[in-house]
Scaffold this motif. Structure first.
Motif: not given
Ligand SMILES: Nc1ncnc2c1ncn2[C@@H]1O[C@H](COP(=O)(O)OP(=O)(O)OP(=O)(O)O)[C@@H](O)[C@H]1O
Ligand SMILES: [Mg+2]
Length: 201
Positions: A158-170
Protein backbone atom coordinates in the motif's frame (compact mmCIF):
# COMPACT_ATOMS: atom_id res chain seq x y z
CA UNK A 1 28.15 8.23 -18.18
CA UNK A 2 27.38 4.63 -19.26
CA UNK A 3 23.89 3.91 -20.60
CA UNK A 4 21.77 3.24 -17.51
CA UNK A 5 18.44 1.45 -17.13
CA UNK A 6 16.49 1.97 -13.90
CA UNK A 7 14.93 -1.34 -12.82
CA UNK A 8 11.98 -1.18 -10.46
CA UNK A 9 8.89 -3.10 -9.38
CA UNK A 10 6.76 -3.83 -6.34
CA UNK A 11 7.88 -5.93 -3.39
CA UNK A 12 8.53 -9.52 -4.39
CA UNK A 13 7.98 -8.85 -8.09
CA UNK A 14 11.32 -10.37 -9.04
CA UNK A 15 13.66 -7.33 -9.27
CA UNK A 16 16.67 -9.05 -7.73
CA UNK A 17 16.12 -12.22 -9.75
CA UNK A 18 15.84 -10.25 -13.00
CA UNK A 19 18.89 -8.16 -12.10
CA UNK A 20 20.95 -11.33 -11.54
CA UNK A 21 20.02 -12.46 -15.07
CA UNK A 22 21.19 -9.13 -16.55
CA UNK A 23 24.45 -9.50 -14.62
CA UNK A 24 24.89 -13.01 -16.07
CA UNK A 25 24.31 -11.59 -19.55
CA UNK A 26 27.09 -9.04 -19.00
CA UNK A 27 25.45 -5.87 -17.67
CA UNK A 28 26.74 -3.99 -14.64
CA UNK A 29 24.16 -4.32 -11.87
CA UNK A 30 24.03 -1.72 -9.12
CA UNK A 31 21.50 -2.45 -6.40
CA UNK A 32 20.50 0.37 -4.06
CA UNK A 33 19.24 -2.15 -1.47
CA UNK A 34 22.68 -3.76 -1.43
CA UNK A 35 24.29 -0.32 -1.04
CA UNK A 36 21.92 0.49 1.83
CA UNK A 37 22.83 -2.80 3.49
CA UNK A 38 26.52 -2.06 3.10
CA UNK A 39 26.15 1.43 4.60
CA UNK A 40 24.57 -0.10 7.71
CA UNK A 41 27.05 -2.94 8.20
CA UNK A 42 29.62 -2.69 11.02
CA UNK A 43 31.81 0.31 10.17
CA UNK A 44 29.38 1.38 7.43
CA UNK A 45 29.19 5.08 6.54
CA UNK A 46 25.68 5.53 7.95
CA UNK A 47 26.30 3.96 11.36
CA UNK A 48 27.65 7.01 13.21
CA UNK A 49 24.81 9.24 12.04
CA UNK A 50 22.20 6.61 12.97
CA UNK A 51 23.71 6.29 16.44
CA UNK A 52 23.66 10.08 16.88
CA UNK A 53 20.10 10.52 15.69
CA UNK A 54 18.42 7.39 17.10
CA UNK A 55 20.69 6.40 19.99
CA UNK A 56 23.02 3.48 20.62
CA UNK A 57 19.98 1.23 21.18
CA UNK A 58 19.58 0.97 17.43
CA UNK A 59 23.10 -0.35 16.89
CA UNK A 60 23.56 -4.09 17.43
CA UNK A 61 26.44 -5.58 19.45
CA UNK A 62 28.46 -6.22 16.28
CA UNK A 63 28.24 -2.53 15.25
CA UNK A 64 25.68 -2.98 12.50
CA UNK A 65 22.23 -1.38 12.36
CA UNK A 66 19.71 -3.32 14.48
CA UNK A 67 17.45 -3.86 11.46
CA UNK A 68 14.59 -5.51 13.31
CA UNK A 69 14.36 -2.76 15.89
CA UNK A 70 14.63 0.00 13.26
CA UNK A 71 12.04 -1.68 11.04
CA UNK A 72 9.58 -1.80 13.94
CA UNK A 73 10.27 1.84 14.80
CA UNK A 74 9.84 3.27 11.32
CA UNK A 75 6.73 1.19 10.69
CA UNK A 76 4.91 3.00 13.47
CA UNK A 77 6.69 6.37 13.36
CA UNK A 78 6.69 8.29 10.03
CA UNK A 79 8.92 11.06 11.43
CA UNK A 80 11.55 8.48 12.37
CA UNK A 81 11.26 7.00 8.89
CA UNK A 82 11.98 10.43 7.41
CA UNK A 83 14.97 10.92 9.69
CA UNK A 84 16.41 7.54 8.71
CA UNK A 85 15.86 8.29 5.03
CA UNK A 86 17.50 11.69 5.43
CA UNK A 87 20.62 9.85 6.59
CA UNK A 88 20.57 6.98 4.12
CA UNK A 89 19.26 8.43 0.86
CA UNK A 90 22.03 10.97 0.17
CA UNK A 91 24.68 8.34 0.96
CA UNK A 92 22.97 5.73 -1.23
CA UNK A 93 22.58 8.18 -4.12
CA UNK A 94 26.17 9.35 -3.93
CA UNK A 95 27.45 5.80 -3.95
CA UNK A 96 25.09 4.62 -6.71
CA UNK A 97 26.04 7.53 -8.96
CA UNK A 98 29.74 6.87 -8.44
CA UNK A 99 29.24 3.16 -9.20
CA UNK A 100 27.25 3.93 -12.37
CA UNK A 101 29.92 6.35 -13.57
CA UNK A 102 32.69 3.81 -12.90
CA UNK A 103 30.99 0.85 -14.65
CA UNK A 104 32.99 -0.72 -17.47
CA UNK A 105 30.24 -2.94 -18.88
CA UNK A 106 28.29 -1.89 -22.03
CA UNK A 107 25.35 -0.72 -19.92
CA UNK A 108 24.19 -0.51 -16.31
CA UNK A 109 21.07 -1.84 -14.60
CA UNK A 110 20.36 0.30 -11.54
CA UNK A 111 17.94 -1.48 -9.19
CA UNK A 112 15.77 0.98 -7.24
CA UNK A 113 12.63 -0.42 -5.57
CA UNK A 114 11.02 3.03 -5.20
CA UNK A 115 12.39 4.55 -8.42
CA UNK A 116 9.00 5.89 -9.57
CA UNK A 117 7.66 6.71 -6.09
CA UNK A 118 10.65 8.93 -5.23
CA UNK A 119 11.58 10.25 -8.67
CA UNK A 120 15.21 9.58 -7.79
CA UNK A 121 17.88 8.99 -10.43
CA UNK A 122 15.91 10.66 -13.25
CA UNK A 123 19.12 12.30 -14.37
CA UNK A 124 21.12 9.05 -14.56
CA UNK A 125 18.56 6.60 -15.94
CA UNK A 126 17.78 6.65 -19.65
CA UNK A 127 14.93 4.12 -19.45
CA UNK A 128 12.65 2.65 -16.82
CA UNK A 129 12.28 -1.14 -16.75
CA UNK A 130 9.39 -2.40 -14.64
CA UNK A 131 9.24 -5.98 -13.36
CA UNK A 132 5.60 -6.81 -12.75
CA UNK A 133 3.52 -9.75 -11.56
CA UNK A 134 0.11 -10.27 -9.98
CA UNK A 135 -0.35 -9.15 -6.39
CA UNK A 136 -1.08 -12.74 -5.37
CA UNK A 137 2.31 -13.80 -6.78
CA UNK A 138 4.02 -10.85 -5.09
CA UNK A 139 2.66 -11.95 -1.72
CA UNK A 140 3.44 -15.62 -2.31
CA UNK A 141 7.02 -14.87 -3.38
CA UNK A 142 7.77 -12.20 -0.81
CA UNK A 143 6.52 -14.34 2.09
CA UNK A 144 8.34 -17.43 0.88
CA UNK A 145 11.63 -15.59 0.70
CA UNK A 146 11.56 -13.43 3.83
CA UNK A 147 10.09 -13.68 7.30
CA UNK A 148 7.36 -11.21 6.38
CA UNK A 149 3.74 -12.28 6.83
CA UNK A 150 1.19 -11.81 4.06
CA UNK A 151 -0.31 -8.90 6.04
CA UNK A 152 3.11 -7.21 6.32
CA UNK A 153 3.72 -7.63 2.60
CA UNK A 154 0.29 -6.15 1.87
CA UNK A 155 1.03 -3.21 4.18
CA UNK A 156 4.22 -2.53 2.23
CA UNK A 157 2.34 -2.81 -1.07
CA UNK A 158 0.00 0.00 0.00
CA UNK A 159 3.02 2.32 0.34
CA UNK A 160 4.10 1.51 -3.23
CA UNK A 161 2.59 2.63 -6.53
CA UNK A 162 -0.45 0.67 -7.73
CA UNK A 163 0.53 -1.84 -10.41
CA UNK A 164 -1.38 -0.13 -13.20
CA UNK A 165 0.36 3.17 -12.59
CA UNK A 166 3.80 1.56 -12.45
CA UNK A 167 3.15 -0.34 -15.66
CA UNK A 168 1.93 2.83 -17.37
CA UNK A 169 5.21 4.56 -16.57
CA UNK A 170 7.46 1.79 -17.87
CA UNK A 171 9.55 2.17 -21.01
CA UNK A 172 10.13 -1.58 -20.88
CA UNK A 173 8.17 -4.23 -19.03
CA UNK A 174 8.95 -7.72 -17.77
CA UNK A 175 5.86 -9.82 -17.07
CA UNK A 176 7.02 -12.07 -14.27
CA UNK A 177 3.90 -14.13 -13.66
CA UNK A 178 5.31 -17.26 -15.23
CA UNK A 179 8.39 -19.27 -14.39
CA UNK A 180 12.11 -18.71 -14.71
CA UNK A 181 12.23 -19.72 -18.36
CA UNK A 182 9.91 -16.88 -19.34
CA UNK A 183 11.84 -14.42 -17.19
CA UNK A 184 15.11 -15.55 -18.76
CA UNK A 185 13.76 -15.11 -22.28
CA UNK A 186 12.48 -11.59 -21.57
CA UNK A 187 15.78 -10.59 -19.95
CA UNK A 188 17.73 -11.87 -22.97
CA UNK A 189 15.52 -9.88 -25.36
CA UNK A 190 15.92 -6.71 -23.34
CA UNK A 191 19.65 -7.29 -23.04
CA UNK A 192 19.97 -7.30 -26.85
CA UNK A 193 17.88 -4.12 -27.03
CA UNK A 194 19.96 -2.36 -24.37
CA UNK A 195 23.23 -3.29 -26.09
CA UNK A 196 21.91 -1.69 -29.27
CA UNK A 197 20.67 1.42 -27.47
CA UNK A 198 23.92 1.76 -25.52
CA UNK A 199 25.95 1.52 -28.72
CA UNK A 200 23.84 4.23 -30.33
CA UNK A 201 23.96 6.51 -27.30
N1 LIG B 1 9.88 -16.09 -12.63
C1 LIG B 1 10.02 -16.62 -11.40
N2 LIG B 1 9.68 -17.91 -11.19
C2 LIG B 1 9.78 -18.46 -9.96
N3 LIG B 1 10.21 -17.81 -8.85
C3 LIG B 1 10.57 -16.52 -9.01
C4 LIG B 1 10.49 -15.87 -10.28
N4 LIG B 1 10.91 -14.60 -10.12
C5 LIG B 1 11.23 -14.47 -8.82
N5 LIG B 1 11.04 -15.61 -8.15
C6 LIG B 1 11.25 -15.86 -6.71
O1 LIG B 1 10.44 -14.95 -5.99
C7 LIG B 1 11.11 -14.46 -4.83
C8 LIG B 1 11.16 -12.93 -4.90
O2 LIG B 1 11.99 -12.54 -5.99
P1 LIG B 1 13.04 -11.36 -5.84
O3 LIG B 1 13.78 -11.47 -4.56
O4 LIG B 1 13.81 -11.33 -7.10
O5 LIG B 1 12.01 -10.14 -5.78
P2 LIG B 1 12.34 -8.63 -5.44
O6 LIG B 1 11.44 -7.82 -6.31
O7 LIG B 1 13.79 -8.38 -5.53
O8 LIG B 1 11.84 -8.53 -3.93
P3 LIG B 1 12.11 -7.33 -2.87
O9 LIG B 1 11.12 -6.28 -3.20
O10 LIG B 1 11.79 -7.94 -1.55
O11 LIG B 1 13.53 -6.92 -3.04
C9 LIG B 1 12.48 -15.11 -4.84
O12 LIG B 1 12.45 -16.22 -3.98
C10 LIG B 1 12.66 -15.54 -6.29
O13 LIG B 1 13.49 -16.68 -6.38
MG1 LIG C 1 15.13 -7.55 -4.15
Amino acid sequence: MPFCVGLTGGIGSGKSTAAALFAELGAAVIDTDAISHELTQPGGRAIDAIRQVFGAGYIAADGSLDRKRMRERVFSDPAAKSRLEAILHPLIRERARADVAAAKQPYVVLVVPLLLETGAYRDVTRRVLVVDCSEAKQIERATRRSRLSAAEVQAIMTTQLPRAERRARADDLIDNDSGMESLRRQAAELHAKYLTLARAA
